[in-house]
Structure formats: C-alpha cells, structure tokens
Motif scaffolding. Structure first.
Motif, PDB file in Angstrom:
ATOM      1  N   ALA A 191       0.852  -1.203   0.000  1.00  0.00           N
ATOM      2  CA  ALA A 191       0.000   0.000   0.000  1.00  0.00           C
ATOM      3  C   ALA A 191       0.881   1.245   0.000  1.00  0.00           C
ATOM      4  O   ALA A 191       1.979   1.229   0.567  1.00  0.00           O
ATOM      5  N   PRO A 192       0.403   2.323  -0.605  1.00  0.00           N
ATOM      6  CA  PRO A 192       1.245   3.533  -0.677  1.00  0.00           C
ATOM      7  C   PRO A 192       1.492   4.183   0.681  1.00  0.00           C
ATOM      8  O   PRO A 192       2.466   4.915   0.854  1.00  0.00           O
ATOM      9  N   GLY A 193       0.640   3.964   1.662  1.00  0.00           N
ATOM     10  CA  GLY A 193       0.798   4.611   2.976  1.00  0.00           C
ATOM     11  C   GLY A 193       0.176   5.998   2.991  1.00  0.00           C
ATOM     12  O   GLY A 193      -0.367   6.468   1.984  1.00  0.00           O
ATOM     13  N   VAL A 194       0.269   6.640   4.148  1.00  0.00           N
ATOM     14  CA  VAL A 194      -0.389   7.939   4.335  1.00  0.00           C
ATOM     15  C   VAL A 194       0.627   9.066   4.190  1.00  0.00           C
ATOM     16  O   VAL A 194       1.683   9.039   4.825  1.00  0.00           O
ATOM     17  N   ALA A 195       0.306  10.046   3.368  1.00  0.00           N
ATOM     18  CA  ALA A 195       1.225  11.182   3.167  1.00  0.00           C
ATOM     19  C   ALA A 195       1.132  12.133   4.356  1.00  0.00           C
ATOM     20  O   ALA A 195       0.049  12.393   4.875  1.00  0.00           O
ATOM     21  N   ILE A 196       2.303  12.626   4.799  1.00  0.00           N
ATOM     22  CA  ILE A 196       2.339  13.578   5.915  1.00  0.00           C
ATOM     23  C   ILE A 196       2.995  14.865   5.396  1.00  0.00           C
ATOM     24  O   ILE A 196       4.138  14.847   4.925  1.00  0.00           O
TER      25      ILE A 196
END
Ligand code: SF4
Length: 586
Positions: free
Chosen positions: A206-211
């Motif tokens: 999964a791309p993950g969450v952008a911060i």
C-alpha cells in the motif's frame, strides 16, 4: 485518497475521487455526512436504499498513538436514526494506508446469494461465497486468515447479521486474529441485508499515508504518547485493569445498574471487578494488557483464559461485565467470559444483549443470576435463530414488547449502558439527547461526574451537567472523526500539551493551521448533521427523554430520581441553529 462505491444490486465497484463536500471529514464526520446526504432518512434500514459506510479516521494509518479506530455508519435498524459505530482492530489502518477514504456499500443483491468483498492496492472486487455462510466470526477469521494470510484485515458478520437481527454487530479482526466489534445499533444486520458476509483488506504494498510536515508530526505524536503514558487513567488504570477497572469505582459511587436498573450497588461487585479479573488472567497465563490495534499506547484490552489456560475471550470490557454481571446478577466471571465469546462469535452487541437478557429475566424466561441458562439461550436460541432467539436478538425494546415488560431502559430504542442516569446525571443527559440513542461514549460525563478528570461536576445535582454533556458530546464527535481512541480524552481533558498535540497532528498531516475552535466547529457540525438526519427520520425533542420509570423510581443507595425538566434537557443542543464552518484538510 478515494472512495470505493460498492453496488450490491448490480455487483459493480466504482472508484471515485473524494467530492469536495466530503473532503474535510474522516471517521464519524465522514460516515454521518455521507449517510445524511445519500440515505433517504425514512428508508427501511434493511432495504436497498440504506447504505453501509466504512471509514478510517483522519489520523488513521499514521504513527499517531492509538489512532486506528474505525467508523461504520448507516441508518440503524435498532434506533431508526443515524448510527456511527466505532471499533478497534486492524481494518482502519489498512484502509487508510491503501488511500481509501471510505467504502460505501449500497443496493441489495437480487438473488439470495452471499458475497465477500476483497480490497487491495489493485482495487475492490465482489465474489460470491458459499463457504462462509452460517459460520460464526471466530471460524470466519480463522478460515480467511488461512486462505489469504494472517496479515489481511477482516470485517465480518455472524449468524445474527445474516438473520438481520437488530442487535447484530460487525466483527473486526484484531492483530492476533481475535475479535473487536462495531457493536452498537445493529449495523451487522445492514451488512447482512446487503448479503456481504465478509470484507477483506490486504494492504500489501500500500502507498501509505502522506504527511505534509513529518518532523512536526513526529514531535506531536511524541507529546501525545508521553501525556497518555503519564496520565493515571490512560497510563495506569486502563493498562492494568482494562475498562473493568470501573466495576468497583462505579459500584462505590452507587451508580452500577443492578437487577435491571433497580439499584446502583451490586453486592457481588468484587467478584467481577477489574482487580479480580487481573488476578485470574495472570494466574491463567492470559494477557492482562493488549492493544486492539498496533500503535495503541494505552492497551486497555486483554486476553482472558479459562481455568485450563486456554483462550476464552479477549477485549473483555467493563460494559459487558457490568451488563451480564450486575445487571443480570451473574457473579461468575467465567460465565460472563463465555457469554462474551458467544456474543462475538454469533455477532451480537454485548450491551444490547445484556440489557435484553435482564428484560427476559424480568419476564421469567430465566432467573436473574442464572449464567448457565443464559449461555444456553444465547448459544441455542439467538445463535441458532429460533423464534425466541429472534425476539431477544432484536433487542431490549422488542423483547419488552414481546413479553409485556414496561421497565425497559432504552432511549430511541437502544439499551442503556453501565451507568445509572439517576446517579450520574451528566451521562443521563447524554443518554437522553445523543443522536445515537442511549450511548455512554457519545458524551462520557463519567469523567467529571465520577473520575474527576477535566474538573468536577456533582453527579447527583443538576448544576453544570447540561454544559458537561453538551461539551463532551461536541468533543467526542470530533475525536471520533480523527480515528483516535476516545480514551485519549481522559488525558487531553487534563493535559493542555496533549490536547494541543492532537491539533498539531492534524495540522502536520494535512498542512493546516487548525485551532481548538476549529475542532469544536467540527464536533458541532457532526452533531448537527446527525440531528438533521434524525429529524428527517421523524425524531423530535420528545424522543430526547428517559423512560418514565427513571422519573418515578428511586435508585438506591442515593435514592435519587431523574429530575431534569424537558426544557433543561433541550438546552443540551442549544447550538443547533448556530452557523459553523469546517476547514478542509485535503
Ligand atoms: S485504549 Fe483500548 S480500546 Fe482504545 S485503542 Fe487502545 S486497546 Fe483499543
């Protein structure tokens, strides 16, 4: 981020970008907004026009402590109003990492077939399923973990959801493959009405969450984690005794509803207390502290073994232990643990079934205190969907009507949890006015009424309780939208740095400059949206009332009644006509 719209009528999936009107929201704010905008308020909750909305919170999928809570929203078959049911487990973080803002499940299959939905980085697919039909949740978790791998997140329904019982919940797999629940309001029946037996979430690659600002995010996460670890409730009480730390405290306060809300004291409270439970767990080599999802620093959950050291249940909560314990007068923790396991496996809400069981005891279906008989009824009647099981499985109001019982502790059709409203009046106001029906978590006034967290307001008088319930309902609606566990409230109500850290986390993730006022605006917006839906569904202020026996019967040991006037109760939602604006994070 995007939305998957899953149409169960024509069995298609559409990937949609997030419309502007949903962009500011996550968790409860998002599920309630979608339900209010897309579900006709007067529809049959089990018909094709209702929708089931599943959404991670704004901070889910990140390293923010205790941020993996999931919101499930719909029109409730139990209350007939809007519902957000909140759960732990691994699903929320996995959905967020996949970039999924929400799953919206709509329509209804034309044929009597059962389906599973699988979501991963490639998309979402609907597959016909025959293998899982009729299975309990534990078997489903085992079977899907075997077929798809332990890493896969699962949401599922048991036989109660398939039978569309109004107490049916949605089970969510925890990190050990055990069960957490989106318990309240019968949303398992909505999932069952759409013929969805399970939803699998695979976040591999999964791309993950952008911060937006990783350094600021890390610092805010550190401050919140420190605050949670240092606070006596979130750093000591909950990790040591779980939520069941409350049995002795609430009993001592004279507010532990006993024998279907006849008294605020249970003389066997010690036997079912958090202290007794911890000793048993340690003796039997269970786990006294455990997180319902990775990254929880509070870890209020636990694994409870039987006397031979084998797994009996987990996530064994105060509400469940109170409900089958004091309220049904069952004094053996092992009996209550077996009931908890059965409820998880069949897929029914323990609070609603506990309140219902006490009504069945009033009716003479079984005796108060008869744990063995209750185990039998839950397993063989509700679990096997007999006519008696269908009555009980449709909740306390339904059972009261079926047996002609009038002392039924519900508001808007939902069973009352573990605090007598006459002896904890702030909670009574929350029960009366919550958009969700009787729900302690909607505005947990036990904080200031009993625990002296965030100040003190007398639980037995009127002064300050309207404001307390109002402020906590607003704050809760906001916290439920972040994906943070509501238990962080114990800490942020006392610790200004930790409170600011929550706002800083949102700002760092989305590149915003929100203030405390914006968070309040978010909470008010959520409540106004939910009230608007309920109004359309036919609710008025007259539904914001407690059952009449609370006005007439005194609750020992304080010998208090419910004494708020209708006008005073209506003051809780005095902000309903205010204009509030919410900032858009993405
Ligand atoms: S505090 Fe308890 S309920 Fe909250 S996230 Fe942690 S384990 Fe789950």
């Amino acid at each position: 981020m995007f939305i998957f719209r899953i149409n169960m009528t024509d069995l298609t999936v559409t990937k949609e970008s997030v419309p502007q009107e949903y962009a500011a929201f996550g968790g409860r704010a998002l599920t309630s907004t979608i339900v209010e905008k897309e579900v006709p308020a007067t529809c049959n909750p089990l018909g094709p026009n209702n929708k089931l909305v599943i959404a991670p919170g704004l901070l889910s999928g990140t390293s923010a402590p205790s941020s993996g809570r999931l919101s499930v929203g719909s029109k409730s078959p139990l209350t007939g109003g809007i519902k957000e049911s909140n759960a732990g487990g691994t699903a929320s973080q996995k959905l967020a990492k996949l970039g999924i803002k929400a799953l919206i499940i709509e329509g209804q299959p034309l044929e009597d077939k059962s389906y599973i939905i699988k979501v991963d980085k490639e998309g979402a697919i609907i597959t016909e399923d025959t293998a899982l039909v009729g299975l309990g949740n534990y078997e489903i978790m085992k079977s899907l973990s075997k077929d798809f791998g332990n890493h896969v997140g699962v949401l599922s329904i048991g036989p109660a959801g398939e039978a569309k019982m109004a107490t049916a919940n949605i089970s969510v797999k925890d990190p050990d493959g055990n069960i957490r629940s989106a318990g309240r309001g019968g949303l398992g029946a909505v999932m069952g009405s759409k013929k969805v037996k399970a939803i699998l979430i695979d976040d591999t690659d999964a791309p993950g969450v952008a911060i937006a600002n990783p350094e600021a995010f890390k610092e805010a996460a550190r401050i919140l984690a420190k605050g949670l670890t240092e606070h006596p409730v979130t750093g000591q009480g909950l990790p040591t005794y779980g939520t069941n730390v409350l049995v002795n405290i609430i009993n001592e306060a004279g507010a532990l509803p006993t024998r279907n809300f006849r008294s605020g004291r249970f003389n066997k409270a010690n036997q079912i207390s958090g202290e007794a439970m911890r000793d048993l767990i340690i003796d039997r080599k269970g786990k006294p502290t455990h997180g319902c999802h990775n990254g929880c620093v509070i870890r209020c959950s636990q694994v409870y073994n039987d006397r031979d050291g084998n797994y009996l249940t987990s996530g064994f909560e105060y509400e469940t232990i109170w409900g089958f314990g004091a309220n049904c007068c069952i004094d053996k923790l092992d009996d209550i643990a077996k009931i908890d396991w059965l409820c998880d496996d069949i897929g029914i809400d323990t609070i609603e079934i506990a309140v219902t069981s006490a009504i069945a005891m009033e009716a003479g279906v079984l005796e108060f205190g008869d744990g063995e008989k209750l185990i039998e009824i839950i397993r063989d009647d509700i679990g096997k969907v007999t006519p008696l099981g269908r009555i009980l499985g449709n909740g306390a109001d339904f059972t009261g009507k079926a047996f002609g019982i009038t002392r039924v502790p519900t508001v808007k059709g939902q069973g009352m949890p573990a605090y007598d409203p006459r002896a904890v009046k702030g909670v009574g106001l929350t029960y009366a006015t919550s958009t969700q029906g009787a729900d302690h978590t909607a505005g947990y006034s036990v904080t200031a009424n009993i625990l002296k967290v965030g100040g003190y307001v007398s639980p037995l008088g009127k002064e300050g309780n309207v404001e307390l319930s109002r402020n906590l309902q607003i704050a809760t609606a906001a916290v439920d939208s972040t994906g943070l566990c509501l238990f962080i409230a114990f800490c942020i109500l006392d610790n200004q740095d930790a409170f600011q850290a929550v706002i800083d986390l949102l700002n760092a993730q989305y590149g915003l400059s929100l203030t405390a006022d914006d968070v309040t605006a978010l909470g008010k917006t959520v409540l106004k949206t939910e009230r608007a839906f309920n109004k359309e569904a036919g609710f008025t202020n007259k539904h914001d009332r407690l059952p009449e026996f609370f006005l007439e019967e005194e609750c020992p040991p304080h010998n208090v009644t419910w004494d708020f006037t209708d006008e005073e109760v209506d003051e809780v939602f005095n902000f309903e006509n205010e204009d509030v604006k919410v900032e858009t994070p993405c």
